[in-house]
Design a protein around this motif. Structure first.
Motif, PDB file in Angstrom:
ATOM      1  N   THR A  27       0.771  -1.361   0.000  1.00  0.00           N
ATOM      2  CA  THR A  27      -0.045   0.133  -0.007  1.00  0.00           C
ATOM      3  C   THR A  27       0.780   1.221   0.160  1.00  0.00           C
ATOM      4  O   THR A  27       0.366   2.208  -0.569  1.00  0.00           O
ATOM      5  CB  THR A  27      -0.960   0.017   1.251  1.00  0.00           C
ATOM      6  N   TYR A  30       0.804   4.047  -2.682  1.00  0.00           N
ATOM      7  CA  TYR A  30      -0.348   4.694  -2.792  1.00  0.00           C
ATOM      8  C   TYR A  30      -0.583   5.782  -1.720  1.00  0.00           C
ATOM      9  O   TYR A  30      -1.648   6.399  -1.832  1.00  0.00           O
ATOM     10  CB  TYR A  30      -1.669   3.822  -2.823  1.00  0.00           C
ATOM     11  N   VAL A  45      -6.321  -0.389   0.086  1.00  0.00           N
ATOM     12  CA  VAL A  45      -6.282   0.374  -1.271  1.00  0.00           C
ATOM     13  C   VAL A  45      -7.096  -0.742  -2.003  1.00  0.00           C
ATOM     14  O   VAL A  45      -6.912  -1.853  -2.044  1.00  0.00           O
ATOM     15  CB  VAL A  45      -4.879   0.297  -1.725  1.00  0.00           C
ATOM     16  N   HIS A  47      -8.932  -1.801  -5.801  1.00  0.00           N
ATOM     17  CA  HIS A  47      -8.884  -1.625  -7.294  1.00  0.00           C
ATOM     18  C   HIS A  47     -10.203  -2.091  -7.928  1.00  0.00           C
ATOM     19  O   HIS A  47     -10.187  -3.254  -8.514  1.00  0.00           O
ATOM     20  CB  HIS A  47      -7.543  -2.353  -7.716  1.00  0.00           C
ATOM     21  N   GLN A  71      -7.644   7.700  -6.623  1.00  0.00           N
ATOM     22  CA  GLN A  71      -6.583   8.070  -7.074  1.00  0.00           C
ATOM     23  C   GLN A  71      -6.323   7.426  -8.426  1.00  0.00           C
ATOM     24  O   GLN A  71      -6.761   6.310  -8.802  1.00  0.00           O
ATOM     25  CB  GLN A  71      -5.628   7.247  -5.978  1.00  0.00           C
ATOM     26  N   ASN A  74      -1.473   9.148  -9.461  1.00  0.00           N
ATOM     27  CA  ASN A  74      -0.621   9.498  -8.329  1.00  0.00           C
ATOM     28  C   ASN A  74       0.136  10.377  -8.643  1.00  0.00           C
ATOM     29  O   ASN A  74       1.468  10.407  -7.946  1.00  0.00           O
ATOM     30  CB  ASN A  74      -0.336   8.278  -7.440  1.00  0.00           C
ATOM     31  N   SER A  93      -8.200   2.949  -6.212  1.00  0.00           N
ATOM     32  CA  SER A  93      -7.348   3.269  -7.447  1.00  0.00           C
ATOM     33  C   SER A  93      -8.266   2.589  -8.801  1.00  0.00           C
ATOM     34  O   SER A  93      -8.867   1.839  -8.642  1.00  0.00           O
ATOM     35  CB  SER A  93      -6.150   2.501  -7.313  1.00  0.00           C
ATOM     36  N   LYS A  95      -6.601   1.988 -11.500  1.00  0.00           N
ATOM     37  CA  LYS A  95      -5.492   1.589 -12.332  1.00  0.00           C
ATOM     38  C   LYS A  95      -6.031   0.250 -13.103  1.00  0.00           C
ATOM     39  O   LYS A  95      -5.628   0.145 -14.001  1.00  0.00           O
ATOM     40  CB  LYS A  95      -4.515   1.026 -11.413  1.00  0.00           C
TER      41      LYS A  95
END
Ligand SMILES: Cc1cc2nc3c(=O)[nH]c(=O)nc-3n(C[C@H](O)[C@H](O)[C@H](O)COP(=O)(O)OP(=O)(O)OC[C@H]3O[C@@H](n4cnc5c(N)ncnc54)[C@H](O)[C@@H]3O)c2cc1C
Length: 479
Positions: A27, A30, A45, A47, A71, A74, A93, A95
């Motif tokens: 983590t 992040y 975190v 995803h 996020q 970042n 996130s 991502k």
């Protein structure tokens, strides 16, 4: 608020165990921002892999009062994607949601997921002979959701506008988990409030952008890149206007580069090629581009049309004493060498030592006066301070950074509040802004109340309360 285990179980049920990270080593990246100015903690975190999963995470968080910090890559420069130190937040996130969903060659539009990397979007457009003109140094890491949430600017704004100008539609998950579909590529849609533009630039405080419809443009067929030593800052503005009128508005980049920053790049990157023999106090880095195939064809004398155009502009500028020397890139290598000076600027600043960073905009007619008054005031606060005021002059936007004196300073960072007050005061006087493109985040939150019109601030607070009554979205940012 539920205990940590209950939150992690809920997230795991929604997104799957692999998509929920709690291990401290995993983590860590992040929880600290790109500049390493802010470090927070988080319960986890997460995803999510789809809009539906984002929606279910937000519905859960809203019901239980769990703070959410969105996020992207970042790479933000204001601590907007970093949670606070309470450990209560979930970093969400984007991502995994990194796909280009479609590209339409009739309307020149592209639909992408919010986690799509900016460079991937640029490359996907290029593969179809098109251009997505948003561009800056973090292109390989930042993601379009982050670009839109900060209304990012960069090197092509003078011609194409910032992220807002390039976005036709959005899909947004609002704090209670409902999905708002504004993805339509319509250029004209006057059906009430412009909600898309409310979310662009809101830095994750109103909801989560999950997808976007982007406007693409014809690719550049020809480009000319030049570097000119200027008489002064006012001459830069005259040169910019000359470039715009002579090229029919085709200036794609116009950056002001003070000698201080060029010297700093040369000092820390000695392989950099000095573009002209004598670097004056201010120089301009200029690019003019054309989408017309005829501009990519040499004339009967073998010269390129845009190079001829630039030569004419620079000759006239020499005669008018706007500039004292200039060079035009005549090969890809020369162009890369000129770009290197601009692209190495942020890294060279880091090597120069601790610096107060700002991201101001100012009506262009006041730029010169502002620059010199701020420099004198900074010198009075910190004798020997190095003024690195460079950047997007074409947009009235400078990164007016103040670097620790060469001889050092016992506590340079303790002076930052004085720099804040000095710059904010001058910006107010000249009708400028404390943030041209990086946003407010947590870095400039303390400055907003004084900088913003009181009624505008009250409207912003009312919007925040209406959309996010439980205050779960990115607490401690902007407001
Ligand atoms: C070397 C370098 C050069 C840079 N040059 C420029 C420049 O020229 N111009 C410029 O404007 N910026 C520049 N930046 C800053 C930065 O890259 C941009 O702000 C970028 O747009 C941030 O994107 P990101 O995906 O990294 O966002 P993040 O840093 O992850 O997030 C930024 C903000 O957006 C929010 N957010 C992220 N994704 C979402 C989402 N999907 N929905 C809702 N909120 C979201 C976050 O909560 C945070 O508040 C530069 C940064 C670096 C490191």
């Amino acid at each position: 608020m539920p205990d940590t285990n209950a939150i992690i179980t809920a997230l795991t049920t929604i997104c799957g165990a692999k998509s929920v990270i709690t291990d401290a080593d995993e983590t860590a990246p992040y929880l600290t921002d790109w500049r390493k100015h802010y470090t927070g903690t988080a319960t986890a975190v997460v995803h999510p892999g789809s809009t539906d999963e984002v929606s279910r995470v937000l519905a859960y968080a809203n019901e239980h009062g769990v703070p959410i910090v969105p996020q992207g890559g970042n790479t933000g420069l204001c601590g907007g994607a970093t949670p606070d130190t309470s450990g209560d937040a979930i970093v969400l996130s984007l991502k995994r949601m990194d796909q280009v969903l479609s590209l339409d060659l009739k309307s020149n539009t592209m639909v992408v997921q919010a986690g799509c990397i900016l460079e991937t979007i640029q490359r996907s457009a290029e593969a179809e002979g098109l251009l997505f003109p948003l561009d800056f140094g973090s292109r390989g890491t930042c993601r379009i959701g982050g670009n839109l949430s900060t209304n990012a600017g960069g090197l092509g704004v003078v011609r194409y506008g910032n992220a807002r100008a390039l976005c036709l539609g959005l899909e947004v998950v609002v704090p209670d988990g409902r999905v708002m579909n504004l993805l339509s590529p319509l250029k004209k849609d006057n059906t009430g409030y412009d909600l898309k533009n409310l979310f662009i630039g809101s830095e994750g405080t109103l909801g989560i952008i999950t997808a976007a419809t982007l406007q693409l443009f014809p690719a550049h067929q020809a480009v000319v890149t030049a570097f000119a030593g200027l008489r002064d800052i006012d001459a830069a503005i005259s040169l910019l206007n000359l470039c715009q009128s002579a090229s029919g508005g085709r200036v794609t980049t116009f950056e002001l580069m003070p000698k201080s920053i060029i010297d700093n790049v040369m000092e820390h990157y000695p392989d950099t090629v000095q573009p002209i023999a004598d670097i004056p106090a201010f120089s301009a880095f200029i690019e003019i581009s054309s989408t017309a195939p005829t501009d990519a064809m040499p004339g009967s004398d073998g010269t390129m049309p845009l190079n001829n155009l630039m030569e004419g502009i620079l000759e006239a500028s020499l005669e008018d004493e706007l500039i004292n020397d200039a060079t035009i890139a005549t090969s890809g290598n020369q162009r890369a060498a000129l770009w290197a000076i601009r692209e190495l600027t942020p890294e060279s600043e880091i090597k120069a030592g601790v610096a107060y960073k700002s991201d101001i905009s100012i009506p262009i007619e006041h730029m010169a006066e502002f620059y010199h008054r701020a420099a004198a005031a900074a010198e009075a606060i910190a004798p020997g301070v190095r003024v690195f005021g460079f950047g997007h002059l074409g947009d009235g936007n400078l990164h007016y950074n103040l670097c620790i004196p060469r001889q050092g300073h016992p506590d340079f960072m303790a002076l930052f509040p004085e720099f804040d007050t000095m710059l904010s005061g001058l910006l107010k006087q000249y009708g400028g802004s404390i943030s041209a493109e990086h946003g407010i985040g947590q870095k400039k939150r303390h400055l907003l109340r004084d900088a913003k019109d009181a009624t505008a601030l009250a409207v912003m607070e009312a919007i925040k309360k209406a959309l996010d009554p439980n205050g779960i979205m990115n607490p401690g940012k902007i407001l």
